[in-house]
Structure formats: C-alpha cells, structure tokens
Motif scaffolding. Sequence first.
Motif, PDB file in Angstrom:
ATOM      1  N   ARG A  32     100.639   4.291  41.468  1.00 34.98           N
ATOM      2  CA  ARG A  32     100.448   2.592  41.484  1.00 34.98           C
ATOM      3  C   ARG A  32      98.486   2.399  40.886  1.00 34.98           C
ATOM      4  O   ARG A  32      98.547   0.708  39.815  1.00 34.98           O
ATOM      5  CB  ARG A  32     100.777   1.644  42.740  1.00 34.98           C
ATOM      6  CG  ARG A  32     101.586   1.899  43.104  1.00 34.98           C
ATOM      7  CD  ARG A  32     102.030   0.507  44.511  1.00 34.98           C
ATOM      8  NE  ARG A  32     103.286   0.268  44.010  1.00 34.98           N
ATOM      9  CZ  ARG A  32     104.501   0.638  45.248  1.00 34.98           C
ATOM     10  NH1 ARG A  32     104.446   1.863  45.696  1.00 34.98           N
ATOM     11  NH2 ARG A  32     105.535  -0.072  45.178  1.00 34.98           N
ATOM     12  N   TRP A  33      98.186   2.659  40.894  1.00 35.41           N
ATOM     13  CA  TRP A  33      96.037   2.574  40.528  1.00 35.41           C
ATOM     14  C   TRP A  33      96.051   3.919  41.598  1.00 35.41           C
ATOM     15  O   TRP A  33      95.832   4.708  41.800  1.00 35.41           O
ATOM     16  CB  TRP A  33      95.501   1.921  41.516  1.00 35.41           C
ATOM     17  CG  TRP A  33      94.215   1.739  40.929  1.00 35.41           C
ATOM     18  CD1 TRP A  33      92.749   2.108  41.587  1.00 35.41           C
ATOM     19  CD2 TRP A  33      93.623   1.247  39.736  1.00 35.41           C
ATOM     20  NE1 TRP A  33      92.319   2.040  41.114  1.00 35.41           N
ATOM     21  CE2 TRP A  33      92.132   1.713  40.038  1.00 35.41           C
ATOM     22  CE3 TRP A  33      94.519   0.985  38.812  1.00 35.41           C
ATOM     23  CZ2 TRP A  33      91.408   1.055  38.563  1.00 35.41           C
ATOM     24  CZ3 TRP A  33      92.976   0.800  37.648  1.00 35.41           C
ATOM     25  CH2 TRP A  33      91.690   0.054  38.019  1.00 35.41           C
ATOM     26  N   ASP A  50      96.758   8.729  43.589  1.00 35.04           N
ATOM     27  CA  ASP A  50      97.267   6.774  44.027  1.00 35.04           C
ATOM     28  C   ASP A  50      97.062   5.825  44.995  1.00 35.04           C
ATOM     29  O   ASP A  50      97.633   6.193  46.039  1.00 35.04           O
ATOM     30  CB  ASP A  50      98.545   7.729  43.853  1.00 35.04           C
ATOM     31  CG  ASP A  50      99.440   6.782  43.185  1.00 35.04           C
ATOM     32  OD1 ASP A  50      99.084   5.416  43.151  1.00 35.04           O
ATOM     33  OD2 ASP A  50     100.935   6.481  43.712  1.00 35.04           O
ATOM     34  N   ASN A  53      99.531   4.230  47.117  1.00 33.51           N
ATOM     35  CA  ASN A  53     100.640   5.260  47.606  1.00 33.51           C
ATOM     36  C   ASN A  53     100.221   5.632  48.871  1.00 33.51           C
ATOM     37  O   ASN A  53     100.877   6.867  49.076  1.00 33.51           O
ATOM     38  CB  ASN A  53     101.162   5.210  46.431  1.00 33.51           C
ATOM     39  CG  ASN A  53     102.238   4.431  45.655  1.00 33.51           C
ATOM     40  OD1 ASN A  53     102.699   3.730  46.089  1.00 33.51           O
ATOM     41  ND2 ASN A  53     102.659   4.696  44.747  1.00 33.51           N
ATOM     42  N   TYR A 145      96.223  -3.656  49.988  1.00 32.85           N
ATOM     43  CA  TYR A 145      96.890  -3.175  49.344  1.00 32.85           C
ATOM     44  C   TYR A 145      96.447  -1.847  49.213  1.00 32.85           C
ATOM     45  O   TYR A 145      97.195  -0.839  48.956  1.00 32.85           O
ATOM     46  CB  TYR A 145      96.633  -4.291  48.119  1.00 32.85           C
ATOM     47  CG  TYR A 145      97.411  -3.541  46.776  1.00 32.85           C
ATOM     48  CD1 TYR A 145      98.808  -3.627  46.729  1.00 32.85           C
ATOM     49  CD2 TYR A 145      96.153  -3.283  45.532  1.00 32.85           C
ATOM     50  CE1 TYR A 145      99.119  -2.941  45.605  1.00 32.85           C
ATOM     51  CE2 TYR A 145      96.645  -1.903  44.675  1.00 32.85           C
ATOM     52  CZ  TYR A 145      98.406  -2.137  44.782  1.00 32.85           C
ATOM     53  OH  TYR A 145      98.509  -2.277  43.829  1.00 32.85           O
ATOM     54  N   SER A 283      97.810   3.281  36.329  1.00 37.75           N
ATOM     55  CA  SER A 283      99.447   3.995  36.265  1.00 37.75           C
ATOM     56  C   SER A 283      99.139   5.417  35.970  1.00 37.75           C
ATOM     57  O   SER A 283     100.551   6.414  36.924  1.00 37.75           O
ATOM     58  CB  SER A 283     100.289   3.439  36.090  1.00 37.75           C
ATOM     59  OG  SER A 283     100.656   3.604  34.699  1.00 37.75           O
TER      60      SER A 283
END
Length: 297
Positions: A32-33, A50, A53, A145, A283
């Motif tokens: 996700r990042w 990540d 996540n 988030y 990603s």
Amino acid sequence: MDMVKAHFEVLDERFARVNGDEWMQRIHTGCRWTEGPAYFPAGRYLVFSDIPNDRVLRWDETTGAVGVFREPAGFHNGHTVDRQGRLVSCEQGGRRVTRTEHDGTTTVLADTYQGKRFNSPNDVVESSDGAIWFTDPSYGIDSDYEGHQAESEIGACHVYRVDPDGSVRIVADDFSRPNGLAFSLDESLLYIADTRQKPSHIRVFSVDGSVLSGGEVFATCDAGGFDGVRVDAAGRVWAAAHDGLHCFAPDGTRIGKLRVPEVCSNLTFGGPRRNDLFITASSSVYTLRVNFSGPRF
C-alpha cells in the motif's frame, strides 16, 4: 521480477557521469505504501515497511524471496542500521523509536518528551557518537490509515536527538512536517526535509555536537514533496520526490534526477560494495546497480 527502464536525467554537467544499470528491477510490488529501506550487509537482505498494512517485509538478496519480517509492526516507517548492525525503527503506531537487538528483543530508545508522547516518529539516523536523531511529524496520528488517530500531546512537529545516555532533547522546533534526514560525510551538516512546506524543501543545519544552528533552505522540490534523504560517498544529496530521486551537489544545485514510475518515498545503499541503490516507491521496491556508492561508516 519486473524490469523498468532506468532514466538518469542530466541537469548539470556534474551529473553527466552519474549512472548505472540500464534497467531497474522491481523486486517487490503489491504494497500500500512502502518506506524505510534498510540494508543488512552481514545477512545480505533488505527490510522495508509497508506502513498501511502494518508490516515490515524482508527481501533476501541471495534468493530474491520476499517474506514477512515483522507483523504487526507498530506501523513502522523509517529505519536505519546502527554501527553495531542493529535495526533502529520509527514506530508510528507505537509513537516511539525502538531498536531490535541481535537476539531479536526490542529496546525502546524514546517514547516521550517531558512526559508527553511523540506524534509519530518518521525517519531516523545515527551519528558517530551513538546518538539517535529522528523526525516527528503527525502522519501516524492524523488518521487510522498508517497509525492510530489521536491528538498531538506535544502540539507541534519537532526534530529530536536521543543521547547515548537516553536523554531526549529537541534540536529543531520550527518545522511544519519534518521528514527525511541525513548527515554530510563529516557530520558537520544535517539535511532535513520539510514535506508540507510550499514548496517542499530541504534545510541544512550546522552541527556542533548536539546543537544545530542555521537551518537555511538548501533545495526546493519541483515535483510534489521531498521525503527520504541520503548522502552518497561523493557528498551528493539524494532526495525522494514524486517523479523519482533528485540529486543535489553540496552547493544545493539540482544536478540530476533518476526517474521512477511511482511516487518515491525513500532510498538507501546496499550490496557488497554499497553501490546497489534501493528505492521504496508507492506500492513497490526498486533496485539497480550504480557507478557511485553509499558512505562507509
């Protein structure tokens, strides 16, 4: 493993001979990042975060395999490997800076300042005297988030130093959202990115022991915002931005870029000769071998 064309964009003649592989390798994707790349030469592996996540992943250089290093991970963001080969981590969820010992146990290096919890430590470096320097923006408490939504107890976003004896002090208190940071080769300067300024910029401070002075703007970003920052063995400053990595001469001139097809968050050097460049970007994680190297501690 995907291959992506490597494009070194020369903006100044001082960048003309800076290059590397013709193709970048995308060694992992589907996050996700991604953030916080840190390379362990003894084990020949890279760890990276990540963040949304809530996990830290590990890429094995010898096999190319990627697996979970830590999950849950306290929403780790930036990492560094200290001079004893231990992982130092910024935990946005835990609002603290920790160190993973050689036996796998975790030591909390700092979690409060004057009794108040940090916002969400973001990126970290170690100086040669063993002190830990880290930035503390609010990204991990702004929402759920990439952390846990909460009010700031300190009420501002500062840069801190943790002395070897464990004492914590503010070293810079006039940032909007301090982010990536890196020392010059002789540690006389400290470069610190401020992500939310318009335009986003990197400031440079003179270092006198535990005291910073100056803080003038070193470079501004022309593509989104600056994030992670590293210095190579030639003293050039590399910064992650929305269109790739920007490279600056020590005088602050933007001399070139390495274009990357995703928004870049951070970078580090690794490999047996410190000339494998690793890039965390949106990603994915990319790597390529270059004709320059990271500094030797």
